[in-house]
Design a protein around this motif. Structure first.
Motif, PDB file in Angstrom:
ATOM      1  N   THR A  71       0.508  -0.994  -0.203  1.00 46.66           N
ATOM      2  CA  THR A  71       0.000   0.064   0.066  1.00 46.66           C
ATOM      3  C   THR A  71       0.796   1.033   0.077  1.00 46.66           C
ATOM      4  O   THR A  71       0.610   2.029  -0.906  1.00 46.66           O
ATOM      5  CB  THR A  71      -0.726  -0.156   1.745  1.00 46.66           C
ATOM      6  OG1 THR A  71      -2.286  -0.780   0.984  1.00 46.66           O
ATOM      7  CG2 THR A  71      -2.001   1.002   1.048  1.00 46.66           C
ATOM      8  N   ILE A  72       1.942   1.092   1.030  1.00 41.49           N
ATOM      9  CA  ILE A  72       3.097   2.031   0.998  1.00 41.49           C
ATOM     10  C   ILE A  72       3.451   2.621  -0.289  1.00 41.49           C
ATOM     11  O   ILE A  72       3.471   3.373  -1.291  1.00 41.49           O
ATOM     12  CB  ILE A  72       4.159   1.966   2.075  1.00 41.49           C
ATOM     13  CG1 ILE A  72       3.359   2.215   3.478  1.00 41.49           C
ATOM     14  CG2 ILE A  72       4.824   3.656   2.079  1.00 41.49           C
ATOM     15  CD1 ILE A  72       4.018   1.951   4.270  1.00 41.49           C
ATOM     16  N   TRP A  73       3.963   1.287  -1.250  1.00 39.32           N
ATOM     17  CA  TRP A  73       4.700   1.695  -2.380  1.00 39.32           C
ATOM     18  C   TRP A  73       3.568   1.942  -3.776  1.00 39.32           C
ATOM     19  O   TRP A  73       3.833   2.675  -4.405  1.00 39.32           O
ATOM     20  CB  TRP A  73       5.509   0.066  -2.794  1.00 39.32           C
ATOM     21  CG  TRP A  73       5.074   0.204  -4.705  1.00 39.32           C
ATOM     22  CD1 TRP A  73       6.626   0.807  -4.932  1.00 39.32           C
ATOM     23  CD2 TRP A  73       5.192  -0.410  -5.376  1.00 39.32           C
ATOM     24  NE1 TRP A  73       6.946   0.363  -5.928  1.00 39.32           N
ATOM     25  CE2 TRP A  73       5.648  -0.616  -6.529  1.00 39.32           C
ATOM     26  CE3 TRP A  73       4.113  -1.073  -5.785  1.00 39.32           C
ATOM     27  CZ2 TRP A  73       5.692  -1.062  -7.749  1.00 39.32           C
ATOM     28  CZ3 TRP A  73       4.130  -1.882  -6.934  1.00 39.32           C
ATOM     29  CH2 TRP A  73       4.703  -1.329  -7.652  1.00 39.32           C
ATOM     30  N   LEU A  74       1.994   1.333  -3.292  1.00 36.63           N
ATOM     31  CA  LEU A  74       0.905   2.023  -4.073  1.00 36.63           C
ATOM     32  C   LEU A  74       1.017   4.171  -4.212  1.00 36.63           C
ATOM     33  O   LEU A  74       1.088   4.643  -5.390  1.00 36.63           O
ATOM     34  CB  LEU A  74       0.170   1.257  -4.348  1.00 36.63           C
ATOM     35  CG  LEU A  74       0.306  -0.358  -4.603  1.00 36.63           C
ATOM     36  CD1 LEU A  74      -1.373  -0.875  -4.060  1.00 36.63           C
ATOM     37  CD2 LEU A  74       0.433  -0.527  -6.234  1.00 36.63           C
ATOM     38  N   GLY A  75       1.018   4.070  -3.354  1.00 37.18           N
ATOM     39  CA  GLY A  75       0.580   5.526  -2.880  1.00 37.18           C
ATOM     40  C   GLY A  75       1.712   6.273  -3.843  1.00 37.18           C
ATOM     41  O   GLY A  75       1.793   7.412  -3.888  1.00 37.18           O
ATOM     42  N   LEU A  86      -2.079  -9.194  -3.589  1.00 32.42           N
ATOM     43  CA  LEU A  86      -1.848  -7.669  -2.397  1.00 32.42           C
ATOM     44  C   LEU A  86      -1.995  -6.413  -3.159  1.00 32.42           C
ATOM     45  O   LEU A  86      -2.177  -5.510  -2.398  1.00 32.42           O
ATOM     46  CB  LEU A  86       0.050  -7.807  -2.287  1.00 32.42           C
ATOM     47  CG  LEU A  86       0.598  -9.123  -1.384  1.00 32.42           C
ATOM     48  CD1 LEU A  86       1.716  -8.700  -0.826  1.00 32.42           C
ATOM     49  CD2 LEU A  86       0.167  -8.198   0.014  1.00 32.42           C
ATOM     50  N   VAL A  87      -1.731  -6.542  -4.329  1.00 33.36           N
ATOM     51  CA  VAL A  87      -1.406  -5.058  -5.420  1.00 33.36           C
ATOM     52  C   VAL A  87      -3.325  -4.440  -5.230  1.00 33.36           C
ATOM     53  O   VAL A  87      -3.474  -3.496  -4.850  1.00 33.36           O
ATOM     54  CB  VAL A  87      -1.010  -5.446  -6.811  1.00 33.36           C
ATOM     55  CG1 VAL A  87      -0.905  -3.818  -7.674  1.00 33.36           C
ATOM     56  CG2 VAL A  87       0.217  -5.417  -6.616  1.00 33.36           C
ATOM     57  N   CYS A 102      -4.566  -1.199  -3.936  1.00 34.02           N
ATOM     58  CA  CYS A 102      -5.453   0.112  -4.657  1.00 34.02           C
ATOM     59  C   CYS A 102      -6.842  -0.220  -3.697  1.00 34.02           C
ATOM     60  O   CYS A 102      -7.163   0.824  -3.501  1.00 34.02           O
ATOM     61  CB  CYS A 102      -5.987  -1.077  -6.226  1.00 34.02           C
ATOM     62  SG  CYS A 102      -4.409  -1.233  -6.758  1.00 34.02           S
ATOM     63  N   ALA A 103      -7.748  -0.924  -3.362  1.00 36.48           N
ATOM     64  CA  ALA A 103      -8.592  -0.680  -2.587  1.00 36.48           C
ATOM     65  C   ALA A 103      -8.934  -0.244  -1.383  1.00 36.48           C
ATOM     66  O   ALA A 103      -9.521   0.478  -0.912  1.00 36.48           O
ATOM     67  CB  ALA A 103      -9.184  -2.153  -1.931  1.00 36.48           C
ATOM     68  N   ARG A 104      -7.601   0.424  -1.438  1.00 32.21           N
ATOM     69  CA  ARG A 104      -7.315   1.476   0.326  1.00 32.21           C
ATOM     70  C   ARG A 104      -7.647   3.031  -0.140  1.00 32.21           C
ATOM     71  O   ARG A 104      -6.998   3.435   0.479  1.00 32.21           O
ATOM     72  CB  ARG A 104      -6.350   1.085   1.357  1.00 32.21           C
ATOM     73  CG  ARG A 104      -6.209  -0.430   1.510  1.00 32.21           C
ATOM     74  CD  ARG A 104      -5.247  -0.659   2.331  1.00 32.21           C
ATOM     75  NE  ARG A 104      -5.242  -2.136   3.326  1.00 32.21           N
ATOM     76  CZ  ARG A 104      -3.701  -1.834   4.800  1.00 32.21           C
ATOM     77  NH1 ARG A 104      -3.359  -1.272   4.147  1.00 32.21           N
ATOM     78  NH2 ARG A 104      -4.244  -3.657   4.513  1.00 32.21           N
ATOM     79  N   MET A 116      -7.896   3.920  -7.524  1.00 31.04           N
ATOM     80  CA  MET A 116      -7.931   2.942  -7.271  1.00 31.04           C
ATOM     81  C   MET A 116      -7.739   2.939  -8.438  1.00 31.04           C
ATOM     82  O   MET A 116      -7.356   1.820  -9.194  1.00 31.04           O
ATOM     83  CB  MET A 116      -8.943   2.090  -6.058  1.00 31.04           C
ATOM     84  CG  MET A 116      -9.169   0.625  -6.249  1.00 31.04           C
ATOM     85  SD  MET A 116     -10.769   0.281  -5.489  1.00 31.04           S
ATOM     86  CE  MET A 116     -12.315   0.620  -6.785  1.00 31.04           C
ATOM     87  N   ASP A 117      -8.878   3.127  -9.262  1.00 26.67           N
ATOM     88  CA  ASP A 117      -9.612   2.838 -10.807  1.00 26.67           C
ATOM     89  C   ASP A 117      -7.960   3.178 -10.996  1.00 26.67           C
ATOM     90  O   ASP A 117      -7.900   2.462 -12.741  1.00 26.67           O
ATOM     91  CB  ASP A 117     -10.455   3.482 -10.388  1.00 26.67           C
ATOM     92  CG  ASP A 117     -11.428   3.381 -10.929  1.00 26.67           C
ATOM     93  OD1 ASP A 117     -11.770   1.959  -9.657  1.00 26.67           O
ATOM     94  OD2 ASP A 117     -12.403   4.407 -11.012  1.00 26.67           O
ATOM     95  N   ARG A 118      -6.839   4.525 -11.541  1.00 24.02           N
ATOM     96  CA  ARG A 118      -5.840   4.413 -11.684  1.00 24.02           C
ATOM     97  C   ARG A 118      -4.796   3.606 -11.355  1.00 24.02           C
ATOM     98  O   ARG A 118      -4.595   3.078 -12.561  1.00 24.02           O
ATOM     99  CB  ARG A 118      -5.460   5.965 -11.071  1.00 24.02           C
ATOM    100  CG  ARG A 118      -4.051   6.818 -12.499  1.00 24.02           C
ATOM    101  CD  ARG A 118      -3.872   8.100 -12.137  1.00 24.02           C
ATOM    102  NE  ARG A 118      -2.589   7.888 -12.273  1.00 24.02           N
ATOM    103  CZ  ARG A 118      -1.810   8.808 -12.082  1.00 24.02           C
ATOM    104  NH1 ARG A 118      -1.961   8.970 -10.367  1.00 24.02           N
ATOM    105  NH2 ARG A 118      -0.811   9.391 -12.467  1.00 24.02           N
TER     106      ARG A 118
END
Length: 88
Positions: A15-19, A54-55, A59-61, A67-69
């Motif tokens: 989640t941190i990486w996705l952010g 995990l991804v 993304c759902a967070r 999330m869509d992007r």
């Protein structure tokens, strides 16, 4: 891919990486996702599915636009590279 070696913190790290990805310029964000999808090709199917999960959970967070992007980016790049496109 190091998150797969850290099961206790994998969800939080993802989640941190996705952010962090969301803060990158689009070209950099895309390049990093291409690198990850490429690296997944060297992993066994169980690890690939675990990372995809995990991804998807990470993304759902995020709020729906982010999330869509993220989801679309992973799906588009994976599809372009000849893999399954579902990251949900």
């Amino acid at each position: 891919m190091g998150v797969l070696d850290r099961p206790a913190t994998a969800a939080e790290l993802t989640t941190i990486w996705l952010g962090g990805l969301l803060e990158m310029p689009p070209a950099v964000m895309q390049s990093l996702v291409v690198d990850v999808v490429t690296a997944l090709r060297r992993r066994n199917p169980e690890e690939v599915e675990r990372f995809r999960s995990l991804v998807a959970r990470g993304c759902a967070r995020f709020h729906i636009p982010q999330m869509d992007r993220l989801t679309r980016l992973f799906e588009d790049i994976t599809a372009q590279m000849g893999g399954p496109s579902s990251w949900q």
